[in-house]
Write a protein that holds these residues in place. Sequence first.
Motif, PDB file in Angstrom:
ATOM      1  N   PRO A 223      45.935  33.612  54.259  1.00  0.00           N
ATOM      2  CA  PRO A 223      45.577  35.020  54.423  1.00  0.00           C
ATOM      3  C   PRO A 223      44.864  35.606  53.221  1.00  0.00           C
ATOM      4  CG  PRO A 223      47.968  34.740  54.244  1.00  0.00           C
ATOM      5  CD  PRO A 223      47.385  33.387  54.409  1.00  0.00           C
ATOM      6  N   ARG A 224      45.180  35.130  52.012  1.00  0.00           N
ATOM      7  CA  ARG A 224      44.499  35.659  50.833  1.00  0.00           C
ATOM      8  C   ARG A 224      43.020  35.326  50.890  1.00  0.00           C
ATOM      9  NH1 ARG A 224      45.981  33.679  44.815  1.00  0.00           N
ATOM     10  NH2 ARG A 224      47.706  35.164  44.997  1.00  0.00           N
ATOM     11  N   TRP A 225      42.702  34.082  51.199  1.00  0.00           N
ATOM     12  CA  TRP A 225      41.300  33.665  51.215  1.00  0.00           C
ATOM     13  C   TRP A 225      40.539  34.247  52.395  1.00  0.00           C
ATOM     14  CZ3 TRP A 225      42.047  27.806  49.701  1.00  0.00           C
ATOM     15  CH2 TRP A 225      42.340  27.748  48.334  1.00  0.00           C
ATOM     16  N   ALA A 226      41.256  34.707  53.424  1.00  0.00           N
ATOM     17  CA  ALA A 226      40.577  35.399  54.520  1.00  0.00           C
ATOM     18  C   ALA A 226      40.035  36.748  54.060  1.00  0.00           C
ATOM     19  CB  ALA A 226      41.529  35.603  55.695  1.00  0.00           C
ATOM     20  N   VAL A 227      40.623  37.282  52.993  1.00  0.00           N
ATOM     21  CA  VAL A 227      40.198  38.574  52.447  1.00  0.00           C
ATOM     22  C   VAL A 227      39.225  38.380  51.287  1.00  0.00           C
ATOM     23  CG1 VAL A 227      40.975  40.701  51.324  1.00  0.00           C
ATOM     24  CG2 VAL A 227      42.351  39.664  53.153  1.00  0.00           C
ATOM     25  N   ALA A 228      39.517  37.417  50.434  1.00  0.00           N
ATOM     26  CA  ALA A 228      38.676  37.161  49.259  1.00  0.00           C
ATOM     27  C   ALA A 228      38.765  35.683  48.903  1.00  0.00           C
ATOM     28  CB  ALA A 228      39.128  38.014  48.079  1.00  0.00           C
ATOM     29  N   GLY A 229      37.611  35.064  48.594  1.00  0.00           N
ATOM     30  CA  GLY A 229      37.573  33.653  48.235  1.00  0.00           C
ATOM     31  C   GLY A 229      38.224  33.389  46.894  1.00  0.00           C
ATOM     32  N   PHE A 231      37.177  32.606  43.823  1.00  0.00           N
ATOM     33  CA  PHE A 231      36.687  33.283  42.618  1.00  0.00           C
ATOM     34  C   PHE A 231      37.096  34.752  42.602  1.00  0.00           C
ATOM     35  CE2 PHE A 231      33.414  29.800  42.506  1.00  0.00           C
ATOM     36  CZ  PHE A 231      33.836  29.261  41.301  1.00  0.00           C
ATOM     37  N   LYS A 232      36.874  35.442  43.708  1.00  0.00           N
ATOM     38  CA  LYS A 232      37.222  36.865  43.774  1.00  0.00           C
ATOM     39  C   LYS A 232      38.729  37.066  43.655  1.00  0.00           C
ATOM     40  CE  LYS A 232      36.277  41.024  46.533  1.00  0.00           C
ATOM     41  NZ  LYS A 232      35.623  41.527  47.765  1.00  0.00           N
ATOM     42  N   SER A 233      39.504  36.171  44.312  1.00  0.00           N
ATOM     43  CA  SER A 233      40.961  36.284  44.264  1.00  0.00           C
ATOM     44  C   SER A 233      41.489  36.152  42.838  1.00  0.00           C
ATOM     45  CB  SER A 233      41.608  35.202  45.146  1.00  0.00           C
ATOM     46  OG  SER A 233      41.322  35.399  46.496  1.00  0.00           O
ATOM     47  N   TYR A 234      41.037  35.115  42.136  1.00  0.00           N
ATOM     48  CA  TYR A 234      41.555  34.898  40.792  1.00  0.00           C
ATOM     49  C   TYR A 234      40.941  35.862  39.780  1.00  0.00           C
ATOM     50  CZ  TYR A 234      43.886  30.811  42.678  1.00  0.00           C
ATOM     51  OH  TYR A 234      44.688  29.987  43.408  1.00  0.00           O
ATOM     52  N   HIS A 235      39.756  36.344  40.067  1.00  0.00           N
ATOM     53  CA  HIS A 235      39.183  37.408  39.236  1.00  0.00           C
ATOM     54  C   HIS A 235      40.065  38.656  39.327  1.00  0.00           C
ATOM     55  CE1 HIS A 235      36.033  39.529  37.060  1.00  0.00           C
ATOM     56  NE2 HIS A 235      36.072  40.492  37.983  1.00  0.00           N
ATOM     57  N   ALA A 236      40.516  38.969  40.549  1.00  0.00           N
ATOM     58  CA  ALA A 236      41.434  40.105  40.720  1.00  0.00           C
ATOM     59  C   ALA A 236      42.767  39.821  40.045  1.00  0.00           C
ATOM     60  CB  ALA A 236      41.637  40.384  42.207  1.00  0.00           C
ATOM     61  N   GLY A 238      43.344  38.367  37.380  1.00  0.00           N
ATOM     62  CA  GLY A 238      43.280  38.510  35.925  1.00  0.00           C
ATOM     63  C   GLY A 238      43.325  39.949  35.453  1.00  0.00           C
ATOM     64  N   GLY A 239      43.448  40.898  36.398  1.00  0.00           N
ATOM     65  CA  GLY A 239      43.492  42.307  36.020  1.00  0.00           C
ATOM     66  C   GLY A 239      42.174  42.774  35.431  1.00  0.00           C
ATOM     67  N   PRO A 240      42.210  43.737  34.515  1.00  0.00           N
ATOM     68  CA  PRO A 240      40.973  44.278  33.939  1.00  0.00           C
ATOM     69  C   PRO A 240      40.103  43.217  33.266  1.00  0.00           C
ATOM     70  CG  PRO A 240      42.830  45.704  33.421  1.00  0.00           C
ATOM     71  CD  PRO A 240      43.407  44.463  34.034  1.00  0.00           C
ATOM     72  N   ALA A 241      40.724  42.136  32.797  1.00  0.00           N
ATOM     73  CA  ALA A 241      39.963  41.075  32.110  1.00  0.00           C
ATOM     74  C   ALA A 241      39.341  40.080  33.083  1.00  0.00           C
ATOM     75  CB  ALA A 241      40.859  40.337  31.122  1.00  0.00           C
ATOM     76  N   GLY A 242      39.628  40.253  34.364  1.00  0.00           N
ATOM     77  CA  GLY A 242      38.992  39.430  35.385  1.00  0.00           C
ATOM     78  C   GLY A 242      39.338  37.959  35.312  1.00  0.00           C
TER      79      GLY A 242
END
Length: 312
Positions: A223-229, A231-236, A238-242
């Motif tokens: 379900p997570r990857w259905a919303v964001a792949g 890179f985007k998932s792990y960028h999120a 990481g918080g403000p530091a991406g």
Amino acid sequence: MDNKEDLEITLIGTGTIGLSFAAFHLSHLSSPSQLTIYDTRPNLSQHIQETLPKFFNDRDAPLNITEINLATSLEGAVKSASIIQESGPENLDIKRKLWAEVERHAPKDALLWSSTSGIPASQQSQDMMDKARLLVVHPYNPPHIMPLLELVPSPSTSDAVIQRTKAFWEARNRTPIHIKRETTGFVANRLAFALLREAIHLVSEGVVSVSELDSIVENSMGPRWAVAGPFKSYHAGGGPAGLEGFFGNIGQTVQNCWDDAGRVDVGQGWEKGIFDMARSEYGTVDTEERDIVTRRVLQVIREEKEGAGDEK
């Protein structure tokens, strides 16, 4: 469905992928008579009548299968087609001979697409006079539901063919991704098969069972990857530091997993145990239920993303 198209589409091959594409195209054409299907199987009409309706749900308009053109020769199938889409056996010799013959009989401006899972266009087009015409359009199964189409050109494929193909799928609310160069297995399968390899290792080592591993994926990254792949998932994550922050926080754990995976050789002998476990735990999978749930998941995601866009 609105915005029905006036095209002549020919499908070559009536396996699962071919008929799934048939279901998709039929929902976008003005009439089933605009679709031509060619296959060498002797019971083609019966096969289509028995199998094709299974790709539609109860809410779809009734399908008049008898209006679909069933070609008895390849020449007759392609001679007036706007698009020719091949979903035949994964056999290079068959595809090379097929495209050379298609080229001889098809209109000069017809789009030529292969749904292959891994045979590059550069190999398939070796016997063609104009190699610029052929493009791999690799779907994610089942293509009548899943949005992704990987557009994988050979070095010879013309940019015009790529752009026309991309425009076709985008107009039908699909997600065509231009893969910049040929690579074994393309992209989606490489990602999926990397996960499958690690899954096989974990089950073979007795860490989890087949169904437990599936449950982990279905209740976490699925379900997570259905919303964001990834890179985007792990960028999120990481918080403000991406993404940099994510690796700063747990980068060592990531590296440890990568190092461990690099040492893993699934080797020989795993097949029977895992095949038997999958058969015991799942039997025959109900693909109708799968398709219903998949449609609903994609619908919810689409609605939520469109709603978020309207709020901006």
